[in-house]
Scaffold this motif. Sequence first.
Motif, PDB file in Angstrom:
ATOM      1  N   ILE A 270      13.666   2.237  40.071  1.00  0.00           N
ATOM      2  CA  ILE A 270      15.032   2.333  39.723  1.00  0.00           C
ATOM      3  C   ILE A 270      15.012   3.746  38.578  1.00  0.00           C
ATOM      4  CG2 ILE A 270      16.767   1.670  37.774  1.00  0.00           C
ATOM      5  CD1 ILE A 270      15.949  -0.939  38.450  1.00  0.00           C
TER       6      ILE A 270
ATOM      7  N   ARG B 158      21.919   5.057  36.561  1.00  0.00           N
ATOM      8  CA  ARG B 158      20.751   4.418  37.237  1.00  0.00           C
ATOM      9  C   ARG B 158      20.817   4.132  38.721  1.00  0.00           C
ATOM     10  NH1 ARG B 158      18.177  -0.598  34.427  1.00  0.00           N
ATOM     11  NH2 ARG B 158      20.184  -1.380  35.081  1.00  0.00           N
TER      12      ARG B 158
ATOM     13  N   VAL C 177      18.639   3.297  42.704  1.00  0.00           N
ATOM     14  CA  VAL C 177      17.373   2.996  43.112  1.00  0.00           C
ATOM     15  C   VAL C 177      16.835   3.999  44.222  1.00  0.00           C
ATOM     16  CG1 VAL C 177      16.242   1.063  44.737  1.00  0.00           C
ATOM     17  CG2 VAL C 177      17.956   0.550  42.716  1.00  0.00           C
TER      18      VAL C 177
END
Length: 329
Positions: free
Chosen positions: A18, A3, A5
């Motif tokens: 995200i 994950r 951003v």
Amino acid sequence: MARVVRFHEHGGPEVLRIEDVDVAMPGRGEIQIRVKALGLNRAEALIRSGSYIETPPLPSGLGLEAAGVVETVGEGVDGFAPGDAVSVVPPLSMVRWPAYGELATYPAELVVKHPSSLSWDRAAAVWMQYITAYGALIDIAKLRSEDFVVITAASSSVGLAAIQIANMVGATTIAVTRTFGKKQDLLAYGAGHVIASAEEDLGARLKEIAGPEGVRVVFDAVGGPSFEPLTAAMSRGGILIEYGGLSPEPTPFPLFAVLSKSLTLRGYLIHEIVRDPARLEAAKTFILDGLTSGSLQPVIARTFPFDQIVEAHRFLESNEQFGKIVVTV
């Protein structure tokens, strides 16, 4: 997959997403870390909004500071092994080496084994603030024990780091903040004097504190109209180091103060320390010594979980924080 951003368009905090992405393995001379905490900086709000000194291709990652555990060591890297606890010196490009993610990759020379006494949130709040303040006050200004030093935006993470570093060398700190709301906190965290610039006469208070000899060093993040009272209170041969531009108003050039007192007005970015290996090593040594002795102690304003990165950026832009905003991963 990890994950991370990213943002696909410029705008407010709400453009941050995200996403699950494939993260490449580290190249030669690089280290990949599994991130435990992120330190937030105003530069990240600027790049997200499209007003930073670096213009990214979209979609783009972002982020300058992280702490975590070494995941993978690239070819040609010595001295690190998987499982080492490390933190990261801000790279020259957050587009090339973004921090906001579960995995992040950096040049090995920017990865530091920090003191084991530091928690993850404090380790993620070290390098941007302390190298910025060290580079200005110690490397450039050669701050001395007999000096008065003015520190504007004093409740920011860099401002608090500057107070701590100035105290390490015995200088007298004059912290400038907008209102009296943060005065007691600034005094508690080591400021010698506090001036509320929106509620007091900045120039008069500086002269009252520093006396006729004046202030030799000014470390300013604001610019704008305060340039005139700041330079008027400086000593002959003094130096003003500008590292930001928070004021929305024009910054006048104080010509007669500069001429009459032979002042130096100098722009400064952390990049000039980071890109110079010798200066960077000196900064690391100074800061690690301060962290180990307890003279340098990162101040955490608030901690957010990774899933609340949008809320963390909203708080970053509120100007309500006292110290560093940290996101845990």
